[in-house]
Every structure is written in structure tokens, then in C-alpha cells.
Write an enzyme that holds these catalytic residues in place. Structure first.
Site, PDB file in Angstrom:
ATOM      1  N   GLU A  73       0.838  -1.204  -0.021  1.00 25.59           N
ATOM      2  CA  GLU A  73       0.061   0.036   0.021  1.00 25.59           C
ATOM      3  C   GLU A  73       0.822   1.118   0.028  1.00 25.59           C
ATOM      4  OE1 GLU A  73      -3.742   0.958   2.411  1.00 25.59           O
ATOM      5  OE2 GLU A  73      -2.100   1.135   3.876  1.00 25.59           O
ATOM      6  N   HIS A 169       0.943   6.298  10.165  1.00 27.50           N
ATOM      7  CA  HIS A 169       0.284   6.540   9.173  1.00 27.50           C
ATOM      8  C   HIS A 169      -0.989   7.106   9.448  1.00 27.50           C
ATOM      9  CE1 HIS A 169       3.144   3.810   6.464  1.00 27.50           C
ATOM     10  NE2 HIS A 169       3.402   5.137   6.314  1.00 27.50           N
ATOM     11  N   CYS A 256      -2.459  -2.255   4.617  1.00 30.33           N
ATOM     12  CA  CYS A 256      -0.882  -2.219   3.984  1.00 30.33           C
ATOM     13  C   CYS A 256      -0.579  -3.372   3.155  1.00 30.33           C
ATOM     14  CB  CYS A 256       0.072  -1.727   5.118  1.00 30.33           C
ATOM     15  SG  CYS A 256       0.086  -2.646   6.463  1.00 30.33           S
TER      16      CYS A 256
HETATM   17  C1  CIR Z   1       7.021   0.629   7.835  1.00 34.17           C
HETATM   18  O1  CIR Z   1       7.478   0.979   8.860  1.00 34.17           O
HETATM   19  O2  CIR Z   1       7.186   1.368   6.988  1.00 34.17           O
HETATM   20  C2  CIR Z   1       6.383  -0.758   8.076  1.00 34.17           C
HETATM   21  N1  CIR Z   1       7.312  -1.433   9.068  1.00 34.17           N
HETATM   22  C3  CIR Z   1       4.791  -0.718   8.183  1.00 34.17           C
HETATM   23  C4  CIR Z   1       4.140  -0.165   7.180  1.00 34.17           C
HETATM   24  C5  CIR Z   1       2.880  -0.244   7.430  1.00 34.17           C
HETATM   25  N2  CIR Z   1       2.161   0.299   6.163  1.00 34.17           N
HETATM   26  C6  CIR Z   1       0.766   1.043   6.239  1.00 34.17           C
HETATM   27  O3  CIR Z   1       0.392   0.877   7.314  1.00 34.17           O
HETATM   28  N3  CIR Z   1       0.302   1.587   5.327  1.00 34.17           N
END
Ligand code: CIR
Length: 261
Positions: A73, A169, A256
């Protein structure tokens, strides 16, 4: 179940990426390391749940060199029949954008690219032809404005807000679950723009992570293990519970792991 699904959650397809062993080294505000085997299990169930909700799945290859790459995502956004390639902020994630562009461009009419600033899909909430972009540690003003220009050129309207402090986010703690109805945590419920323009369901404290749900057609996918949330939502929605325990360790949730259209 409330009326006909609006276009925001009327989907037939999803893009998902196979899990990578290096997910153990994914970014984590809690410095936790998820188990690859448990993530595989979660991922399998996640795909089954999306299929149960009516989606055809396009499965992309895993990317070992990008620990957070199952969270598709964040490097891209789909609107109408177009894909917009975003610009993930963290240096360990930025390269995912170019790869997903090459892998998925063929499915869409136009490929647009955010060239300046940083912006991640987790900070973008879509409601019909309207988008709310939350500025955060990952999404800056330049990135938000650049995306906004692209979306406006495609006929959308955009509001730029602030993601509350200590939330990764914008969508980590909110999701659109029905026409004009947004599920929110207590922190998100305080945002003026949301309060003024939408109906909100506020989740009880301790269940903030349950606010990241996905409405797909007439189903609502909710994270498993949040008893009060389940009680509230099961009264009016056809819910499918999905285990997300292992990916919560790396600050991720249901939305995500897929791009839906
Ligand atoms: C990050 O910190 O980028 C990943 N560990 C988690 C991303 C989660 N993404 C989202 O909620 N869209």
C-alpha cells in the site's frame, strides 16, 4: 448491512506481494522481529479473506532486498484506472516504488509519478472522488502537494491534514467502513476535518490497532483479537476476522498488505 457499496470499496482485484524472509528486519517502532513462518501463515489467511470478499489476486514476487516490501500500500495508489507511484520516505523502502511501477504498470491506463517530496499510501484515505492526505513523519508537505496535483488532474478533490503525533500513518488508526462513516481511534476522533465532515465510530482505548480495517464490497475485514471492536461492528457489518498479530510487531495492519481496485 448498510446499502450498496460505494465506489471506494467496490473492488474486484488486489495486488499482493509474497512475504520475504527479511521481514524479520522490517522497520519497527518497538524494535521487534516478526517470525517469517508466522507472517507466511497470516499472509495465506489474508489472501483467503480477500478472495472470500470477492477479489481476484495478483501475487507479486517477494523482494528480499526490501524488508518492508509486503506492505504494497505504501509505494503506490490506485485511482480510477490509473496507478500513481508514490515516494516512500525511509531509505530502506524508497526503491520499492520503481519496482512496483515496473511490475504493475501494465494493469493500468496511466502511470503517474510523484516526483518530489515523500509520500506513503498509508497516509492517504480515499472516499469516492475525495482524498485525505495526512502529513506525518513519512509524508511531507511537498509530497502531499505533488500527489494532490496529480489527483486533481484526474478529477479528484484533496484535503491535506495532519496525522496525530505518535501514529505512523494516517490510516494506521482510521478507515472508511461505509458511506461517510469512518472508524477512528480516540486520537483520530479529535481531528477537526474528520469531525466536521464525516460520521465517526470511535473505538475504545486499548483497541486502536483495530481501526485499520478494510471494507471490500459487502464485507468488512477486521483484525482478530479486538473483542470490543468485534462486538461494535458485527451488529451492522458482515465481518471477516483476520489475524494480524505478527505484523503488528512492525507497525502494520490490514490495509497495507494490498492494493485494491
Ligand atoms: C514501515 O514502517 O514502513 C512498515 N514496518 C509498516 C508499514 C505499514 N504500512 C501501512 O500502514 N500502510
Amino acid at each position: 448491512m448498510p446499502g450498496t457499496p460505494n465506489m471506494t470499496y467496490k473492488f474486484t482485484n488486489a495486488i499482493i506481494r509474497k512475504p520475504n524472509k527479511s521481514i524479520q528486519n522490517a522497520l519497527s517502532s518497538q524494535y521487534l522481529n516478526p517470525s517469517y513462518e508466522k507472517v507466511l501463515e497470516i499472509h495465506k489467511n489474508y489472501i483467503s479473506s480477500l478472495e472470500e470478499a470477492g477479489l481476484n489476486i495478483t501475487l507479486l514476487n517477494s523482494l528480499e532486498q526490501y524488508p518492508d516490501s509486503i506492505f504494497v500500500e505504501d509505494p503506490a495508489l490506485i485511482y480510477k484506472k490509473n496507478i500513481i507511484i508514490l515516494n516512500p520516505c525511509d531509505s530502506t523502502r524508497n526503491g520499492e516504488a520503481k519496482i512496483i511501477k515496473n511490475e504493475t504498470g501494465k494493469y493500468f491506463e496511466k502511470i503517474l509519478i510523484v516526483e518530489k517530496g515523500t509520500i506513503e499510501g498509508g497516509d492517504i484515505l480515499n472516499i469516492n472522488d475525495h482524498f485525505i492526505i495526512g502529513l506525518s513523519n513519512r509524508t511531507d508537505k511537498l509530497g502531499a502537494e505533488n500527489l494532490s496535483n496529480l489527483l486533481v488532474s484526474l478529477g479528484a478533490t484533496v484535503e491535506i491534514c495532519h496525522t496525530p503525533k505518535n501514529i505512523l500513518h494516517f490510516k494506521s488508526e482510521c478507515s472508511l467502513i461505509d458511506d461517510d462513516l469512518i472508524l477512528v481511534s480516540n486520537k483520530m476522533s479529535k481531528l477537526d476535518y474528520l469531525k466536521k465532515n464525516y460520521n465517526l465510530i470511535e473505538l475504545p482505548s486499548g483497541e486502536e490497532n483495530a481501526a485499520n480495517c478494510i471494507r471490500i464490497n459487502n464485507k468488512l475485514l477486521i483484525p482478530d483479537g479486538f473483542i470490543k471492536t468485534e462486538e461494535i461492528l458485527s451488529k451492522n457489518f458482515n465481518i471477516i476476522k483476520v489475524n494480524v498479530q505478527e505484523i503488528l510487531k512492525v507497525d502494520a495492519g490490514l490495509s497495507c498488505m494490498s492494493l485494491r481496485w
